[in-house]
Scaffold this motif. Structure first.
Motif, PDB file in Angstrom:
ATOM      1  N   PHE A  73       0.731  -1.150   0.032  1.00  9.71           N
ATOM      2  CA  PHE A  73       0.144  -0.017   0.105  1.00  9.71           C
ATOM      3  C   PHE A  73       0.831   1.136   0.035  1.00  9.71           C
ATOM      4  CE2 PHE A  73      -2.974   3.169   1.483  1.00  9.71           C
ATOM      5  CZ  PHE A  73      -4.240   2.786   0.905  1.00  9.71           C
ATOM      6  N   PHE A 114       2.482   1.484  -3.366  1.00  7.87           N
ATOM      7  CA  PHE A 114       1.373   2.319  -4.620  1.00  7.87           C
ATOM      8  C   PHE A 114       1.114   3.513  -4.262  1.00  7.87           C
ATOM      9  CE2 PHE A 114      -0.626  -2.588  -4.402  1.00  7.87           C
ATOM     10  CZ  PHE A 114       0.595  -2.944  -4.926  1.00  7.87           C
ATOM     11  N   ALA A 115       1.014   4.239  -2.950  1.00  7.00           N
ATOM     12  CA  ALA A 115       0.838   5.352  -3.071  1.00  7.00           C
ATOM     13  C   ALA A 115       1.928   6.138  -3.496  1.00  7.00           C
ATOM     14  CB  ALA A 115       0.533   5.699  -1.212  1.00  7.00           C
ATOM     15  N   THR A 173      -5.756   7.698  -3.805  1.00  5.65           N
ATOM     16  CA  THR A 173      -6.744   6.594  -2.975  1.00  5.65           C
ATOM     17  C   THR A 173      -7.291   5.555  -3.834  1.00  5.65           C
ATOM     18  OG1 THR A 173      -7.229   8.363  -1.331  1.00  5.65           O
ATOM     19  CG2 THR A 173      -8.676   6.344  -1.603  1.00  5.65           C
ATOM     20  N   CYS A 223      -4.588   3.126  -5.007  1.00  2.00           N
ATOM     21  CA  CYS A 223      -4.285   2.314  -4.043  1.00  2.00           C
ATOM     22  C   CYS A 223      -5.323   1.079  -3.848  1.00  2.00           C
ATOM     23  CB  CYS A 223      -3.766   3.133  -2.676  1.00  2.00           C
ATOM     24  SG  CYS A 223      -2.448   4.009  -3.010  1.00  2.00           S
TER      25      CYS A 223
END
Length: 843
Positions: free
Chosen positions: A443, A446-447, A486, A489
């Motif tokens: 996560f 990914f962000a 958002t 992700c």
């Protein structure tokens, strides 16, 4: 505008008033559809956890209940010396039934033929749990019995009759005794895979043992005390035994008695737990997104309540009570759904679970309830907590709210609690750590990647001046930076879990199956003499059994490490004491077995005096690379240096050894040879003919064990496919929540752009490009994350190697683009059809 209750006259209402207000808010939000995604995500997560939890709980309790049938008793004490009478007296004082057995290898004969057999003497009442199965003739229908051989008689394996050309009713010479063959044994509940048990079984009554003259001072005999009774009495006796154990004594368990069954079932449970964990993780993302949308849509309503006199504490209590009710309702519904699904899992696994399962305990339901509440605590309440800080002035000035430090702290606390829940549910530190750590790390990556991509797109906006649709798409991505990150992700995590599950169903399970292929060896052939090697190999090859590889086996005892004598008293760990106190099966060779892998050091150097040790053995005995160890082989001392430690895959059912030496160290020692091979059902008559030609050979049939393990593989695959529906449902919820979260903002942007002259066609194309870009990036990231976690799971948790392929990358990008476009078409329908004037008036 929401129709909130009048709170101006009740600034500090009591608990029941606040509860009523919270319930009214919940009912109103439920009717308005504000809680739909949140409730569905909680139900899916709780149902996934409880379905696997109920199944694992019932199977574990059944194994504990039926473990006695695999051991022949509720508790078994193994010893290399006669069990003290005090141990038996203590068991009887506690109201337990007791029985003793004696077990050892010995030669038996008939006429001119002789054969190594595994003798076992038993007392009346054996076995205390389970039952022997016997028949009157080989390959005839068998039946259970509670009897033991009568005096003057023995029960034998069918293999022994073939080896010695005997039949039921003939006489077998056991030491000095001449005993009549009374029946044929087909099943022995407590017969494990120890070396003594690979020879054909001869079962006799304990009262006939003295007449054989086989027990003498120095005889290597395995003594066992069997005990059975009420669970409390067994537990108390077990505790007493563990406090009074002496050297050479150990309490047998299901793990030590039937390790292959326990290990395979544990691995199957880890597979099912992995699928449930993926559903929970995806649901957590959906809960967070749904809670964020709820917060966004209720800020105005909370601001009105603040204007009417509501204080922060009252708002917090109402929201807490509302979502506590939502959590309890959704968790209860998820538990009921999970219980129903677990019944379906029981039916799917019916052929694997061949025993009546006990009723489930309350622990899985408690796990489900805590899952729902911790999902709310960790992923919903931090967002909802911001609502209590909405200022009354928002009614007049709609400033953008930012994430407060308290909310960030709430996310951290909730994530830690959720990670602990995952560890508890997984029941395996590695599985929980790899899954939770992998997803949290993914996560964050990914962000970061999404943020860098958005920065790059911001620089490209000027290049799309002549392409209105592309320019609008780039502008929307850059303008909604936080929302875009958002979405990327959320979609990437959801797709990663789905891809990981798909890899679990294919690559991981196929990797597991590769460790136990359909043609895995199902026969072991031992006691081949050196002058019989070529003849045995030729005989098997003529029958079409190719790939026969015979390995030398030499018996030796470890007597020194680095010149210092070692014995059982030099070690504290019971397994280390047993290893030093017995003989090893040593081997030698120039090439490393294919099922082995070097963990430390290097392979053996030909012509030197070196040894390669199994890594677990080396760790248990505290032996390191470079140490010099000495074996006593038939009275001769063999000193070798440790050149490497190996990881041995015992599940392959191939011939493996704890210690492999160089030929120069061991080739001249007394030895026999051993091999394993696959015997097809249509060639069952090959072995009787081979044994008649070479009467000294001993054949061990492990086909029944392989069938049991293969059945586990097949049934687990079916169960994983069923649980895939939970993860698929959670993925759909994530997709819907991620796109719905930006619906209001997209409607306002579309209205403004249309008012400025943009056509609906241009906006639709722009929306499609944006969704494709977000979906493609999310799919690419998901494929990378799923591949990395699948590799970690296969090597660190499930102990096998998978073959990585290209399909997850193609499927990830394709599914991401298609899913984002299809989901956007559903979640954002009506955005472009709403007249601009209506949208602008509402905002």
């Amino acid at each position: 505008m929401m129709d909130f209750p009048d709170v101006s006259r009740a600034r500090r209402p009591g608990f029941w008033t606040t509860l009523a207000l919270g319930a009214r808010m919940m009912m109103r939000d439920a009717r308005a559809g504000e809680l739909r995604l949140l409730v569905l995500a909680l139900v899916v997560a709780v149902a996934a956890v409880t379905s696997v939890g109920f199944l694992a709980d019932r199977v574990s309790r059944a194994l504990e209940r039926d473990a006695g049938q695999m051991l022949g008793a509720d508790l078994v004490l193994d010893a290399d010396e006669p069990v003290p009478q005090a141990f038996m007296d203590q068991a009887r004082e506690r109201g337990l039934q007791v029985s003793s057995t004696w077990q050892f290898p010995s030669m038996v004969s008939a006429g001119d033929g002789a054969q190594l057999a595994a003798l076992k003497a038993v007392e009346p009442g054996y076995p205390l749990r389970g039952a022997l199965r016997v028949t009157d003739a080989p390959f005839s229908p068998d039946a259970p019995t509670r009897d033991i051989p009568p005096e003057g008689a023995v029960w034998v394996d069918a293999q022994l009759l073939s080896l010695l050309s005997l039949k039921v009713g003939d006489t077998l010479n056991v030491g000095d005794a001449h005993l009549r063959i009374d029946r044929v044994i087909t099943y022995e509940p407590d017969r494990g895979m120890q070396f003594v048990n690979v020879a054909p079984r001869v079962l006799l009554r304990a009262s006939d043992l003295p007449a054989t003259g086989l027990i003498a001072p120095g005889s290597r005999i395995g003594y066992a005390l069997l005990a059975a009774g009420q669970p409390d009495a067994v537990a108390g006796y077990s505790a007493w035994l563990n406090q009074n154990l002496k050297r050479g004594q150990k309490v047998a368990t299901l793990e030590s008695g039937r390790p292959e069954v326990r290990r395979t079932l544990d691995r199957a449970q880890r597979f099912l737990s992995l699928v449930a964990l993926l559903a929970v993780l995806i649901s957590a993302v959906a809960v967070a997104l749904a809670a964020g949308r709820y917060m966004t849509r209720h800020r105005d309503g909370i601001a009105v309540m603040r204007c009417l006199g509501a204080v922060q504490s009252q708002v917090a209590r109402m929201l807490t009570l509302e979502f506590a009710l939502v959590g309890l309702f959704a968790s209860a519904a998820g538990c009921l759904l999970g219980y129903a699904v677990h019944q379906v899992l029981v039916m799917v696994l019916a052929s694997l679970i061949d025993t009546a399962l006990p009723a489930p305990s309350a622990i899985p339901a408690l796990q489900g309830l805590l899952t729902g509440l911790l999902l709310l605590l960790g992923f919903a309440l931090p967002a909802l907590a911001q609502l209590r800080h909405v200022p009354p002035a928002r009614v007049l000035r709609r400033d953008a709210d930012t994430l407060s430090a308290r909310s960030a702290t709430g996310y951290v606390v909730g994530a830690v609690g959720f990670a602990l829940l995952i560890w508890w549910f997984a029941g395996d530190a590695k599985l929980g750590g790899v899954v939770a750590g992998g997803f949290l790390g993914a996560f964050a990556v990914f962000a970061l990647v999404a943020w860098l991509c958005i920065l790059g797109l911001a620089r490209l906006r000027g290049l799309a001046a002549g392409l209105p649709a592309l320019r609008f798409a780039l502008a929307g991505v850059v303008r909604r930076r936080a929302a875009t990150i958002t979405q990327v992700c959320a979609l990437a995590v959801g797709l990663m879990a789905l891809l990981l599950l798909a890899m679990t169903r294919t690559d991981l399970i196929q990797g597991w199956q590769r460790t136990l292929p359909p043609d895995a060896p199902n026969r072991f052939l031992i006691n081949v003499q050196p002058d019989q090697r070529q003849a045995v190999t030729d005989a098997l090859t003529r029958e079409g059994l190719g790939g026969i590889v015979l390995s030398p086996m030499v018996r030796g005892r470890l007597i020194a490490v680095n010149g210092k004598p070692v014995g059982p008293d030099d070690y504290e760990e019971p397994r280390a004491k047993r290893l030093v106190d017995r003989e090893f099966n040593l081997s030698y060779g120039q090439d490393m077995p294919s099922s082995n892998r070097i963990e430390q050091g290097r392979w053996l150097t030909p012509g030197s005096a070196e040894v390669s040790l199994e890594s677990g053995l080396a760790k248990t005995l505290g032996i390191k690379l470079g140490d010099k160890i000495t074996f006593d082989v038939a009275g001769q001392q063999v000193e070798v240096a440790v050149s490497s430690t190996r990881r041995v895959d015992w599940d392959t059912m191939r011939v493996n050894f704890f210690a492999i030496l160089t030929p120069a160290s061991l080739a001249d020692m007394p030895q026999s040879w051993i091999t394993s091979f696959y015997l097809p059902p249509d060639k069952a008559q090959v072995l009787p003919a081979l044994v008649r030609q070479f009467p000294n050979l001993t054949v061990f049939d492990v086909g029944a064990i392989l069938q049991q393990l293969q059945s586990v593989l097949n049934e687990v695959g079916r169960a994983v496919q069923l649980l895939f529906l939970f993860t698929l449902a959670a993925g759909v919820l994530v997709l819907s929540a991620a796109l719905t979260a930006t619906r209001d903002e997209r409607m306002r942007e579309a209205a403004v752009l249309r008012a400025l002259g943009a056509t609906r066609r241009q906006l639709a194309r722009s929306q499609r490009i944006e969704l494709w870009a977000v979906g493609g990036l999310a799919g690419l990231l998901a494929a990378a994350g799923a591949t990395a976690i699948a590799w970690a799971l296969s090597t660190q948790v499930f102990d096998f190697t998978i073959t990585l392929s290209l399909w997850p990358w193609l499927a990830g990008v394709g599914a991401g683009m298609l899913g984002a476009w299809a989901g956007g078409a559903l979640a954002l329908r009506g955005v472009l059809r709403t007249p601009p004037l209506v949208t602008l008036r509402e905002t």
